[in-house]
Enzyme design. Structure first.
Site, mmCIF file in Angstrom:
data_model
loop_
_atom_site.group_PDB
_atom_site.id
_atom_site.type_symbol
_atom_site.label_atom_id
_atom_site.label_comp_id
_atom_site.label_asym_id
_atom_site.label_seq_id
_atom_site.Cartn_x
_atom_site.Cartn_y
_atom_site.Cartn_z
ATOM 1 C CE LYS A 1 2.206 9.737 8.305
ATOM 2 N NZ LYS A 1 2.424 8.492 7.548
ATOM 3 C CD GLU B 1 3.005 5.626 6.206
ATOM 4 O OE1 GLU B 1 2.501 6.436 5.410
ATOM 5 O OE2 GLU B 1 2.461 5.285 7.274
ATOM 6 C CD GLU C 1 1.333 -2.077 7.424
ATOM 7 O OE1 GLU C 1 0.458 -2.751 6.895
ATOM 8 O OE2 GLU C 1 1.958 -1.172 6.813
ATOM 9 N NE ARG D 1 4.967 4.225 11.182
ATOM 10 C CZ ARG D 1 4.186 4.478 10.147
ATOM 11 N NH1 ARG D 1 3.162 5.326 10.249
ATOM 12 N NH2 ARG D 1 4.419 3.913 8.975
ATOM 13 C CE1 TYR E 1 -3.489 8.514 17.065
ATOM 14 C CE2 TYR E 1 -4.799 8.715 15.092
ATOM 15 C CZ TYR E 1 -4.522 8.072 16.262
ATOM 16 O OH TYR E 1 -5.276 6.998 16.632
ATOM 17 C CD GLN F 1 1.280 8.493 12.343
ATOM 18 O OE1 GLN F 1 2.367 8.065 11.959
ATOM 19 N NE2 GLN F 1 0.163 8.261 11.692
ATOM 20 C CG HIS G 1 -1.042 0.915 5.831
ATOM 21 N ND1 HIS G 1 0.117 0.769 6.582
ATOM 22 C CD2 HIS G 1 -1.452 2.197 6.036
ATOM 23 C CE1 HIS G 1 0.390 1.915 7.193
ATOM 24 N NE2 HIS G 1 -0.552 2.791 6.880
ATOM 25 C CD GLU H 1 2.194 6.742 1.114
ATOM 26 O OE1 GLU H 1 1.611 7.523 0.325
ATOM 27 O OE2 GLU H 1 2.250 6.932 2.336
ATOM 28 C CG ASP I 1 0.402 10.244 2.482
ATOM 29 O OD1 ASP I 1 0.500 9.616 1.412
ATOM 30 O OD2 ASP I 1 0.765 9.779 3.569
ATOM 31 C CG ASP J 1 4.338 9.811 4.177
ATOM 32 O OD1 ASP J 1 4.856 10.926 4.200
ATOM 33 O OD2 ASP J 1 3.333 9.502 4.854
ATOM 34 C CB THR K 1 1.310 2.296 3.772
ATOM 35 O OG1 THR K 1 1.769 3.493 4.395
ATOM 36 C CG2 THR K 1 2.389 1.240 3.870
ATOM 37 N NE ARG L 1 -8.649 3.345 14.787
ATOM 38 C CZ ARG L 1 -7.707 3.849 13.978
ATOM 39 N NH1 ARG L 1 -6.941 4.834 14.396
ATOM 40 N NH2 ARG L 1 -7.559 3.382 12.751
ATOM 41 C CB THR M 1 7.513 12.933 1.280
ATOM 42 O OG1 THR M 1 6.741 13.036 2.473
ATOM 43 C CG2 THR M 1 6.815 11.994 0.300
ATOM 44 C CE1 TYR N 1 -3.901 4.582 7.764
ATOM 45 C CE2 TYR N 1 -6.292 4.719 7.915
ATOM 46 C CZ TYR N 1 -5.073 4.284 8.425
ATOM 47 O OH TYR N 1 -5.047 3.557 9.601
#
Lengths: 422, 422
Positions: free
Chosen positions: A252, A200, A363, A236, A243, A239, A134, A202, A127, A232, A349, A143, A256, A129
């Site tokens: 994840k 997600e 989001e 959250r 992560y 994660q 996104h 995708e 997968d 996917d 995504t 962050r 899927t 990113y």
């Protein structure tokens, strides 16, 4: 332009499956064995049957479609892919002889009577990113705006290996997972059902030819057999706690989901487009020799358990990606790892620049701070039990569309006790 | 205690393969087909041949060993594993009839004449990060001593999905990869051969039974078929630039080498030991109901291209792990992902507390700041082209050892141009 077929339902401007498309799937009727099939209008052509009868064969010597997946067909390579598609289009085109029409009608079933299965055996699943909107949205939430896009993002199509065994076909229920959760105000994690379960939106690219060493972007594009819609599913809260430092893992691993039809690269040729403007010059090994993205309008809708009809949550487009699947695949091979027939690459995504173009609830609800209000008055920050989430997509031609079929899944409640047996 | 065999070489205290061990591998002689075999002393018993001849069968109805892998055998489950091993030990034990000895000698070859292959088909590969000394060392180098151990580390057996297609058997050369490199003093990355190529000394656990949903630690232990030595070749410079935010990807994609023999859990039973003291109470789903680690002394040695003999770089022990493979596997299933026969779990790098017990060059040379001086006077921060790195390991019994056979790989130079064909 629409290619017309003697299958009348394939000539509607509304069908996902005109003669221009001819996507590959796997189906069954009742308790019968799984067979390879091709979608045309509202019918499925029994490709396994046509092969056995000698009417349409990919390989004169081997029954590559005598299997519940298209992998052996894919392994025959691009020349066979093209020849098979050309023959199939001839057989299904307006003007085919009555004998041919009778034969193909015999070897077909109404799509409404069939159950669809995963169209290929997933070898490994990666997968990415690679959607900038996104990555920017998520990075800002996790962050802060200054560090939203990681320093490597404009140089590398960032990806991670996923879990192939978790891939399921559209229509498969998705059970809310348990996992370790630790909010910022908690000292220690708890083991509990996920509270922030998400989608997600995708696209998935399917590798149809193997490689054994680094490949160029052009070679990578040649290796891709086709595309599917891919959801996917993402936990959250799992994660957020797990992560760092090695990436998402159990967040994840639940499922899927894939749309049931492989739309071939050949069918998507008219819709090729270039990746967006490069904000940082790419290293030469990642430069695209030509347009390798596709203009495919996409949407995601939600149907709450007791609602009467689904409601669209977002509309976006595959061309929003910063990196194409060919660029991702080329990057994937740089360190020497072999790629195999049936490898699946998730695009990452796909969000657009505006608020109603976001491909995840994370989001859309901005991490739960701005819940959505649905038509029935209920609100959503993340998925509730009983919600059905559906991805849809179709490239828009002149008087026709090349569609994928829905990629849907209903979230069912977590187990009361995941370790209770029987 | 040593179980004595009529195969004399199996009774030496020095052999890796006494009757107590009986590990499973895949071998070929000359150009002949690959066959399943069992190591005993300096010979390999042709298990595929014994099955075909009806002398020793795992399944009365199916030829599960008529394949170049042990997966179909593993799928038969623990009762068959135990029954097969018991019969095999009877046939090979001192005191077996002359007829049996003649038969088994006929169905065997000298190990020195055989080529060894991967003993199983790797379904999916997951690598963990479950050695506390390693995680502390690496974390100190990457994030400083205060942030060495991530906040989740004492709660979660941190893992990430690896690339199954990159797994190779001991003896396979490993080509130095190309990748994106960006030192702290560079504005932009370059695409170049890796300069900081490294090993990771690990054990691999092989899943022999499938699951479909969360399993307890006890159930996970029951699912494990056996263990191998595992070297997770790592490109540290690629890793440093790529790994945020989704974890290592191309840094770990070049190769993962396995020792050629699956040492069964049954053979390791006498060496079970507990994981170390818990510094933070584990969530109940991760608690061990009994000892699930193993006391297996391990070492890594280096043989530079023109050196006369290998030199040991570090000695450590599998019991240094903070989490067992059973705990890792239980965690792996929490979110619902199915596990399959042939799934491979890397333990994570196994370092001990002291400097000469470190399982990677990154740690031994402290990120290159303290290069090692070898016996030939040369120095090493990371691997040089032509170096052969070898992992070894054997559990030490009373008068016998249960060994794994070496896990070796020679690093060969990077391609001049990875995209030049022909």
């Amino acid at each position: 332009m629409l290619k017309t077929s003697w299958v009348a339902s394939a000539n509607s401007a509304e069908t996902d499956f005109p003669l221009n498309n001819l996507p590959y799937g796997v189906f069954s009727v009742g308790d019968a064995d799984l067979r390879c099939g091709v979608a045309i209008g509202d019918r499925i052509i029994d490709a396994t049957g046509l092969e056995a009868a000698g009417i349409l064969r990919a390989d004169p010597d081997a029954d590559v479609l005598d299997a519940p997946y298209w992998n052996d067909f894919m392994a025959l390579g691009p020349k066979v892919w093209a020849a098979y598609r050309a023959k199939l289009q001839d057989l299904l085109a307006e003007g085919a002889s009555e004998e041919v029409q009778d034969q193909l009608t015999t070897y077909s079933v109404p799509m409404s009577e069939a159950t669809l299965h995963l169209p290929f055996k997933v070898a490994e699943y990666t997968d990415f990113y690679a959607g900038k909107h996104h990555a920017t949205n998520v990075g800002t939430m996790f962050r802060g705006a200054e560090n939203a896009l990681p320093p490597n993002w404009l140089s590398i199509p960032i990806g991670y290996n996923g879990r192939a065994s978790s891939v399921v076909v559209s229509g498969t229920d998705v059970r809310r997972p348990w996992g370790q959760l630790k909010g910022p105000d908690m000292d220690l994690p708890v083991f509990a059902p996920c509270k922030r379960f998400d989608i997600e939106l995708e696209m998935g690219a399917i590798v149809g030819m193997p490689s054994d060493g680094p490949v160029t972007v052009q070679e990578a594009d040649d290796m891709i057999f086709g595309y599917v819609l891919l959801n996917d599913w993402s936990a959250r809260d799992i994660q957020a706690w797990e992560y760092q430092p090695l990436g998402p893992f159990q967040a994840k691993a639940t499922a899927t989901s894939l749309s049931p039809w492989i739309v071939t690269k050949a069918a998507l040729e008219p819709f090729r487009c270039s990746t967006p403007h490069r904000e940082r010059v790419l290293l030469p090994y990642l430069e695209e020799p030509g347009p390798m993205l596709y203009d495919i309008p996409l949407s995601v809708s939600i149907l709450p358990e007791n609602a009467e009809k689904p409601e669209v949550l977002a509309r976006t487009n595959y061309r929003e990606m910063y990196y194409s699947a060919a660029q991702q695949l080329a990057h994937h091979t740089t360190a020497g790892s072999p790629m195999n027939v049936g490898d699946l690459l998730g695009s990452g995504t796909i969000s657009g620049p505006s608020k109603d173009e976001r491909g995840s609830l994370l989001e859309m609800s901005w991490g739960g701070k701005e819940p959505l209000t649905l038509a029935d008055g209920s609100t959503r920050s993340f998925i509730e039990d009983g919600d059905t989430l559906t991805l849809s997509g179709a490239a828009q031609g002149d008087g026709y569309r090349v569609g994928f079929g829905d990629c849907a899944g209903t979230v069912i409640p977590a187990l009361d006790d995941p370790y209770k047996r029987g």
